[in-house]
Design a protein around this motif. Structure first.
Motif, PDB file in Angstrom:
ATOM      1  N   PRO A  80      -8.648   6.318  -5.759  1.00  0.00           N
ATOM      2  CA  PRO A  80      -9.060   6.614  -4.376  1.00  0.00           C
ATOM      3  C   PRO A  80      -8.300   5.790  -3.339  1.00  0.00           C
ATOM      4  O   PRO A  80      -7.990   6.282  -2.254  1.00  0.00           O
ATOM      5  N   LEU A  81      -8.004   4.524  -3.660  1.00  0.00           N
ATOM      6  CA  LEU A  81      -7.242   3.699  -2.726  1.00  0.00           C
ATOM      7  C   LEU A  81      -5.798   4.190  -2.621  1.00  0.00           C
ATOM      8  O   LEU A  81      -5.208   4.185  -1.538  1.00  0.00           O
ATOM      9  N   GLU A  82      -5.207   4.598  -3.756  1.00  0.00           N
ATOM     10  CA  GLU A  82      -3.855   5.150  -3.725  1.00  0.00           C
ATOM     11  C   GLU A  82      -3.807   6.415  -2.877  1.00  0.00           C
ATOM     12  O   GLU A  82      -2.846   6.636  -2.114  1.00  0.00           O
ATOM     13  N   LYS A  83      -4.840   7.249  -2.999  1.00  0.00           N
ATOM     14  CA  LYS A  83      -4.912   8.480  -2.208  1.00  0.00           C
ATOM     15  C   LYS A  83      -5.063   8.160  -0.726  1.00  0.00           C
ATOM     16  O   LYS A  83      -4.429   8.790   0.133  1.00  0.00           O
ATOM     17  N   ALA A  84      -5.897   7.169  -0.405  1.00  0.00           N
ATOM     18  CA  ALA A  84      -6.075   6.774   0.995  1.00  0.00           C
ATOM     19  C   ALA A  84      -4.788   6.210   1.582  1.00  0.00           C
ATOM     20  O   ALA A  84      -4.446   6.463   2.745  1.00  0.00           O
ATOM     21  N   LEU A  85      -4.056   5.435   0.773  1.00  0.00           N
ATOM     22  CA  LEU A  85      -2.775   4.879   1.223  1.00  0.00           C
ATOM     23  C   LEU A  85      -1.787   5.995   1.546  1.00  0.00           C
ATOM     24  O   LEU A  85      -1.105   5.963   2.575  1.00  0.00           O
ATOM     25  N   LEU A  86      -1.704   7.003   0.676  1.00  0.00           N
ATOM     26  CA  LEU A  86      -0.794   8.127   0.917  1.00  0.00           C
ATOM     27  C   LEU A  86      -1.195   8.909   2.167  1.00  0.00           C
ATOM     28  O   LEU A  86      -0.332   9.344   2.940  1.00  0.00           O
ATOM     29  N   ALA A  87      -2.488   9.086   2.367  1.00  0.00           N
ATOM     30  CA  ALA A  87      -2.959   9.804   3.558  1.00  0.00           C
ATOM     31  C   ALA A  87      -2.590   9.048   4.830  1.00  0.00           C
ATOM     32  O   ALA A  87      -2.157   9.644   5.822  1.00  0.00           O
TER      33      ALA A  87
ATOM     34  N   LEU B 213      -3.365 -11.816   1.708  1.00  0.00           N
ATOM     35  CA  LEU B 213      -1.933 -11.485   1.682  1.00  0.00           C
ATOM     36  C   LEU B 213      -1.316 -11.554   3.068  1.00  0.00           C
ATOM     37  O   LEU B 213      -0.174 -11.998   3.241  1.00  0.00           O
ATOM     38  N   ILE B 214      -2.073 -11.100   4.064  1.00  0.00           N
ATOM     39  CA  ILE B 214      -1.555 -11.065   5.428  1.00  0.00           C
ATOM     40  C   ILE B 214      -1.599 -12.445   6.080  1.00  0.00           C
ATOM     41  O   ILE B 214      -0.748 -12.780   6.913  1.00  0.00           O
ATOM     42  N   GLY B 215      -2.556 -13.248   5.683  1.00  0.00           N
ATOM     43  CA  GLY B 215      -2.795 -14.515   6.365  1.00  0.00           C
ATOM     44  C   GLY B 215      -1.719 -15.561   6.155  1.00  0.00           C
ATOM     45  O   GLY B 215      -0.704 -15.335   5.496  1.00  0.00           O
ATOM     46  N   ALA B 216      -1.982 -16.732   6.725  1.00  0.00           N
ATOM     47  CA  ALA B 216      -1.029 -17.839   6.654  1.00  0.00           C
ATOM     48  C   ALA B 216      -0.926 -18.363   5.228  1.00  0.00           C
ATOM     49  O   ALA B 216      -1.772 -18.097   4.385  1.00  0.00           O
ATOM     50  N   GLY B 217       0.122 -19.145   5.002  1.00  0.00           N
ATOM     51  CA  GLY B 217       0.326 -19.729   3.675  1.00  0.00           C
ATOM     52  C   GLY B 217       1.544 -19.145   2.999  1.00  0.00           C
ATOM     53  O   GLY B 217       1.784 -17.936   3.059  1.00  0.00           O
ATOM     54  N   ASP B 218       2.308 -20.007   2.358  1.00  0.00           N
ATOM     55  CA  ASP B 218       3.529 -19.556   1.702  1.00  0.00           C
ATOM     56  C   ASP B 218       3.257 -18.867   0.377  1.00  0.00           C
ATOM     57  O   ASP B 218       4.004 -17.979  -0.036  1.00  0.00           O
TER      58      ASP B 218
ATOM     59  N   ILE C  35      11.105   3.745   9.990  1.00  0.00           N
ATOM     60  CA  ILE C  35       9.828   3.050   9.757  1.00  0.00           C
ATOM     61  C   ILE C  35       9.396   3.344   8.325  1.00  0.00           C
ATOM     62  O   ILE C  35       9.025   4.471   8.007  1.00  0.00           O
ATOM     63  N   PRO C  36       9.451   2.371   7.417  1.00  0.00           N
ATOM     64  CA  PRO C  36       9.058   2.598   6.025  1.00  0.00           C
ATOM     65  C   PRO C  36       7.600   2.269   5.753  1.00  0.00           C
ATOM     66  O   PRO C  36       7.038   1.345   6.355  1.00  0.00           O
ATOM     67  N   VAL C  37       6.986   3.023   4.874  1.00  0.00           N
ATOM     68  CA  VAL C  37       5.652   2.712   4.355  1.00  0.00           C
ATOM     69  C   VAL C  37       5.720   2.874   2.837  1.00  0.00           C
ATOM     70  O   VAL C  37       5.951   3.977   2.337  1.00  0.00           O
ATOM     71  N   MET C  38       5.545   1.784   2.111  1.00  0.00           N
ATOM     72  CA  MET C  38       5.609   1.837   0.657  1.00  0.00           C
ATOM     73  C   MET C  38       4.364   2.534   0.113  1.00  0.00           C
ATOM     74  O   MET C  38       3.242   2.190   0.472  1.00  0.00           O
ATOM     75  N   VAL C  39       4.576   3.540  -0.764  1.00  0.00           N
ATOM     76  CA  VAL C  39       3.438   4.312  -1.277  1.00  0.00           C
ATOM     77  C   VAL C  39       3.329   4.298  -2.800  1.00  0.00           C
ATOM     78  O   VAL C  39       2.366   4.825  -3.354  1.00  0.00           O
ATOM     79  N   GLY C  40       4.279   3.692  -3.493  1.00  0.00           N
ATOM     80  CA  GLY C  40       4.199   3.677  -4.947  1.00  0.00           C
ATOM     81  C   GLY C  40       4.997   2.542  -5.556  1.00  0.00           C
ATOM     82  O   GLY C  40       6.149   2.312  -5.169  1.00  0.00           O
ATOM     83  N   LEU C  41       4.384   1.823  -6.498  1.00  0.00           N
ATOM     84  CA  LEU C  41       5.058   0.794  -7.287  1.00  0.00           C
ATOM     85  C   LEU C  41       4.557   0.928  -8.724  1.00  0.00           C
ATOM     86  O   LEU C  41       3.376   0.733  -8.988  1.00  0.00           O
ATOM     87  N   ARG C  42       5.454   1.274  -9.633  1.00  0.00           N
ATOM     88  CA  ARG C  42       5.068   1.519 -11.026  1.00  0.00           C
ATOM     89  C   ARG C  42       5.992   0.756 -11.950  1.00  0.00           C
ATOM     90  O   ARG C  42       7.221   0.850 -11.858  1.00  0.00           O
ATOM     91  N   LEU C  43       5.419  -0.017 -12.856  1.00  0.00           N
ATOM     92  CA  LEU C  43       6.185  -0.876 -13.747  1.00  0.00           C
ATOM     93  C   LEU C  43       6.955  -0.074 -14.789  1.00  0.00           C
ATOM     94  O   LEU C  43       6.419   0.847 -15.403  1.00  0.00           O
ATOM     95  N   PHE C  44       8.211  -0.453 -14.982  1.00  0.00           N
ATOM     96  CA  PHE C  44       9.039   0.093 -16.065  1.00  0.00           C
ATOM     97  C   PHE C  44       8.908  -0.808 -17.288  1.00  0.00           C
ATOM     98  O   PHE C  44       9.019  -2.024 -17.186  1.00  0.00           O
TER      99      PHE C  44
ATOM    100  N   ALA D 231      -1.693  -3.759   2.577  1.00  0.00           N
ATOM    101  CA  ALA D 231      -1.458  -4.750   3.635  1.00  0.00           C
ATOM    102  C   ALA D 231      -0.243  -4.360   4.474  1.00  0.00           C
ATOM    103  O   ALA D 231      -0.260  -4.457   5.708  1.00  0.00           O
ATOM    104  N   TYR D 232       0.803  -3.905   3.798  1.00  0.00           N
ATOM    105  CA  TYR D 232       2.031  -3.514   4.513  1.00  0.00           C
ATOM    106  C   TYR D 232       1.778  -2.309   5.413  1.00  0.00           C
ATOM    107  O   TYR D 232       2.229  -2.267   6.564  1.00  0.00           O
ATOM    108  N   ALA D 233       1.038  -1.314   4.906  1.00  0.00           N
ATOM    109  CA  ALA D 233       0.722  -0.134   5.714  1.00  0.00           C
ATOM    110  C   ALA D 233      -0.104  -0.530   6.935  1.00  0.00           C
ATOM    111  O   ALA D 233       0.118  -0.010   8.043  1.00  0.00           O
ATOM    112  N   PHE D 234      -1.061  -1.443   6.747  1.00  0.00           N
ATOM    113  CA  PHE D 234      -1.877  -1.907   7.880  1.00  0.00           C
ATOM    114  C   PHE D 234      -0.997  -2.561   8.940  1.00  0.00           C
ATOM    115  O   PHE D 234      -1.125  -2.291  10.139  1.00  0.00           O
ATOM    116  N   LEU D 235      -0.078  -3.424   8.491  1.00  0.00           N
ATOM    117  CA  LEU D 235       0.804  -4.093   9.449  1.00  0.00           C
ATOM    118  C   LEU D 235       1.721  -3.096  10.158  1.00  0.00           C
ATOM    119  O   LEU D 235       2.042  -3.272  11.337  1.00  0.00           O
TER     120      LEU D 235
END
Length: 405
Positions: free
Chosen positions: A46-53, A9-14, A110-119, A356-360
């Motif tokens: 666990p990944l969602e929890k780590a992202l929030l932390a 996701l972070i790497g090159a390429g459109d 400075i935003p960090v996205m922490v949740g995306l849930r489909l409607f 990926a966004y949080a890492f960046l």
């Protein structure tokens, strides 16, 4: 597979869908990467929890915002989970798309996205077979409105221990009385958009027991004055020009007016003329905004009664950073590039883009910190009377230019 996917996701390429990411990696096959994201047996919690932390570590605190919004992923066809003709706020029109409720933790712009849930629209929740084909989990097949989904996500953020001081949302959420009441019931401060047609009462409205000319006495009190629309109530208020922050082209200013009101979102009561009328709710701020384009927006907030107009304006306008996050997630990290059809695949892909966004964001913060430190060091080593660009006063963290993703 997780580091490989995030690196793709972070790497090159459109294009950031599975096939081109696997092709660019060269060491991981398409089948492996597709299995990981679409059908692999692993728990995302666990990944969602780590992202929030991590988000809390970067931007959490009493001065942080938790921003509720939604973002649309345009789609063709009808088989991708949740796709349907529906209004897409990011497109400004009705389109065939998937709509995700988003939560962003932010501070200092400075935003960090922490949740995306489909409607899921009714065309999906009314069709069990369709949901089964898209592998929607049993506990997600209940029809929920976007404000209801947002409350569930806010509860998840609270349970994680992430810190924030105020919830922000646009009128798509703020116009829901049950959404605002749910936030208040959780002891949260909020500032949300409101429809200009929403009925409100002045803060000094009183409840009275009118004397009945005949029949039994009335059991319930009624307001001593009728409600009016938010637009009408603020039309005669004094509007003041307020600047809430400095942007890249100078100070951002607009006309604002504010008044204490009680929103007509209480229980419904039948009046003497047989019409139904909502009773006054809790006392809150009603805020109006007049933009240079002529557009008018209205907001409501339960911030304290002694809050200044400038603070109200700055709080309301802080919501813009989630739009920046949405744009970067789509344009640079491929949030809208997922080509699978299943619920689990879409949500795992969305989670990977948020990681990926949080890492960046951590890299950007470190780069900005080094830049600030280097400028400060250079300023102390310059000879007296010799000024360079390094010795100019630094901007605060809230306006400091961050490196691009």
């Amino acid at each position: 597979m997780c580091p490989v996917y995030v690196a793709g996701l972070i790497g090159a390429g459109d294009r950031k869908s599975v096939q081109p990411m696997a092709a660019r990696d060269g060491e991981v096959g398409y089948d492996q990467l597709h299995h990981f994201i679409a059908s692999g047996v692993w728990d995302a919690a666990p990944l969602e929890k780590a992202l929030l932390a991590e988000a809390d570590r970067m931007v959490g605190g009493a001065d942080a915002w938790l921003i509720v919004d939604d973002t649309a992923l345009p789609k063709k066809g009808e088989h991708s989970v949740g796709v349907a003709p529906q209004y897409a706020s990011s497109l400004g029109k009705t389109a065939n798309c998937q709509s995700l409720v988003s939560l962003t933790l932010a501070s200092r712009e400075i935003p960090v996205m922490v949740g995306l849930r489909l409607f899921l629209p009714e065309s999906w929740t009314d069709d069990p077979e369709r949901m089964a084909r898209a592998r929607v989990p049993e506990d997600r097949r209940t029809a929920l409105t976007k404000p209801e989904i947002a409350i569930e996500e806010i509860d998840r953020v609270i349970a994680s221990g992430a810190r924030f001081g105020c919830v922000l949302a646009d009128s798509g959420y703020g116009s829901s009385g049950s959404f605002r009441q749910a936030l208040s019931a959780r002891g949260l401060k909020w500032a949300v958009g409101l429809s200009r047609r929403q009925n409100v009462y002045p803060a000094d409205v009183a409840l009275i027991f009118p004397v009945a000319r005949a029949g039994r006495p009335r059991k319930y009190s009624i307001p001593d004055q009728p409600p009016v629309s938010a637009e009408a109530l603020l039309s005669e208020e004094k509007w003041r020009r307020v600047n809430w922050r400095r942007g890249t082209k100078g100070r951002l200013t607009c006309l604002f007016a504010a008044r204490r009101v009680r929103v007509a979102d209480g229980h419904k009561h039948r009046m003497l003329d047989d019409r139904m009328q909502c009773m006054p709710g809790d006392e809150v701020w009603l805020v109006g905004e007049r933009r240079s384009s002529g557009e008018q927006k209205y907001y409501v907030s339960n911030l304290p009664a002694d809050t200044s107009l400038k603070t109200l304006a700055a709080t309301i306008k802080a919501r813009w950073v989630c739009e920046q996050a949405h744009q970067q997630l789509k344009e640079e990290l491929g949030l809208d590039h997922f080509e699978g059809r299943s619920w689990i695949g879409l949500h795992r892909h969305a989670l990977m883009t948020m990681i990926a966004y949080a890492f960046l964001q951590t890299r950007r913060l470190k780069a900005a910190g080094r830049k600030k430190k280097n400028r400060g060091t250079a300023a102390t080593t310059e000879p007296a009377g010799h000024q360079t660009s390094h010795s100019r006063p630094l901007r605060t963290a809230s306006t400091q230019t961050m490196p691009p993703l």
